[in-house]
Design a protein around this motif. Sequence first.
Motif, short mmCIF file in Angstrom:
data_model
loop_
_atom_site.label_atom_id
_atom_site.label_comp_id
_atom_site.label_asym_id
_atom_site.label_seq_id
_atom_site.Cartn_x
_atom_site.Cartn_y
_atom_site.Cartn_z
N SER A 129 0.81 -1.21 0.00
CA SER A 129 0.00 0.00 0.00
C SER A 129 0.84 1.27 0.00
CB SER A 129 -0.93 0.01 1.22
OG SER A 129 -1.88 -1.02 1.13
N SER A 186 -6.68 2.21 -1.13
CA SER A 186 -6.46 0.78 -1.32
C SER A 186 -5.86 0.53 -2.70
CB SER A 186 -7.78 0.00 -1.21
OG SER A 186 -8.31 0.09 0.09
N LYS A 226 -6.14 1.93 -8.15
CA LYS A 226 -6.34 2.28 -6.73
C LYS A 226 -7.76 2.75 -6.50
CE LYS A 226 -4.76 7.11 -7.06
NZ LYS A 226 -3.82 8.11 -6.53
N SER A 283 -6.49 -4.14 0.71
CA SER A 283 -6.10 -4.10 -0.70
C SER A 283 -6.95 -5.12 -1.46
CB SER A 283 -4.61 -4.42 -0.86
OG SER A 283 -4.31 -5.68 -0.27
#
Length: 667
Positions: free
Chosen positions: A513, A659, A647, A573
Amino acid sequence: MAGRALLILAAVLLLCAAECRLVHAWKRSYVVYLGAHPYGREATTEDHARATESHHELLASVVGSKQAARDAIFYSYTKNINGFAAYLEEEVATQMAKHPDVLTVMPSKMMKLHTTRSWGFMDMERGGQVLPDSIWKHGKFGQNVIIASLDSGVWPESNSFNDEGMAPVPKRWKGSCTDTAKYGVPCNKKLIGANSYFHEAVTLGSLHATIHGVAVVCSGGNAGPFEDTVVNSAPWVTTVAASTVDRDFPDQLTLGNNATMRGISLEASDLHSNKLFPLINGSSAALPNCTVNLATNCATGCLDPAKVKGKIVVCVRGGDVPRVMMGMTVLNAGGVGMILANGEMDGNDIQADPHVLPATMITYTEAVSLYNYMSSTPEPAANISPSKTELGVKNSPSIAAFSAHGPSGTLPYVLKPDVAAPGVDILAAFTEYVSPTEVAADKRRSEYAIMSGTSMACPHVSGVMGLLKAAHPNWSPAMMRSAVMTTARTQDNTGAPMREMDGKEATPFAYGSGNVHPNRAVDPGLVYDITPNGYFTFLCSLGFSTKDLSRLSSGKFTCPAKPPPMEDLNYPSIAVPALRHRMTIKRRLKNVGRPGTYRASWRAPFGVNMTVDPTVLIFEKAGEEKEFKVKVASEKDKLGRGYVFGKLVWSDGTHYVRSPIVVNALD
């Protein structure tokens, strides 16, 4: 006349006040050192009290009264050293220094910690001072939090484990220090436990810990920069990659044609700046019993002293010869310095080492220029400057070349690593049984060493987790990991995207991340939480049965009849390792801040259509949870590119809950 007298009186009073302030201003803090205490570590509180009283009596013998002494002394050293710190006038300090019981009197100075640059680089402090919004303060400096570290050993004698000023050991602690090892490990209030451990299944042990509310942080491995090398990829652990800080240890290589090259080293000895020394390649100084390849790498016993004496030797990195050993070979053959040159495979990845002689390490690009110079003249010569510390290095952080990369070959449904943290050239406590280079022939010893590796990065995140636990005692391990991940940074200190050591733009397979940003993590706004049942359901999706999970769940969990896709684990994520046409991924966010309205924005991975539903989440209270869906669909004309990256960001204007998204579109 009366008015004039009043004016004179006022002037005298003002003058007296000014003189009083002036006299007070001349007082400064001193440390009065008296040596050692007559008692040892088993001293009682009464012993400590008597020591403090003796300090008051000693100073009173000079300043005239015990009360004046008590007012002047602001700290008594009653444990490890005998002495006290006090505000004294210079004349009083001089008198104290002459007292037969006093060994020395030293002005007390504000000192900067000789520690790693990383805490300042992560904005947790500045110039040795803790900032008002630092996670240090929010997390109460980790008060009452226990952090366990699994590593190759511990050196308890290090000052890093000094417990002076530490609070008592938390009463809930049930551990101990081992007394069965060859060398016992003394516990104290900072190092509260130490035991040997066996190579148990970290995956299983960490799941048990997570179920019981213990956050587990693991290093991602040092097999980079190749993909599919990351380890410790279970979704219940936080996996850490290694990044650089904005500090280098550069030196300068000056050639006989006045050209200069920038190298790197931890060796600060001087080669006399006004003189150039002859240069020779290790391959040109091979002894008859050694191959040219071994001499090129300056292998032990391969250099001819007759050819090397008084010269700077160029050694090529590699050949399974430790870098510091190359320098020892040069030194033992009579060389005065070493240039450690990268080969083409190593490129621009250079590392600072504590060499045993003046030495520098240069990139492959610089090495090619060096070889061109050496072949252009019959008498090549050079000089190496001492290394120095340089702060504020641009394009920091970048990902370390050794840091392992995703995707995980065993578990591609979870993006790993999770986050990056400082892991290059970190100042760390070190054993004095071996040298900092860990080379047997190196007899140097040091209490600290500059070290690199994801094992250096991992403790940074462990520490941040400890502070988060102190700041938010009721957060689950998943909530803490989410806070660290969704607030991480993906830009360097120039505002550009983070890069690999070779200059290429890094991807989430390198940093997860992003690089950890501790101060933001303490107030993430929203988090992705996962309960123990969430992990059990994920294991069901992997193929485990209710029977398999019975011991983990104490028989309280049953796999659903139709387990959800593994991609639906409520992770911060999103990873889709095998997208076939289209897929819908579910996630759930929990509000840990004020009521607010969060709006979604996103950048779809290349060749993938992406939508979010809903695009607005309204939270009316803390603890409230909201679900959303991410839909991804492949574009037929853009298949076969491997993993692509995007993202998703949820923001209320203050918080940005980010994320990373990775997708491998197959159909």
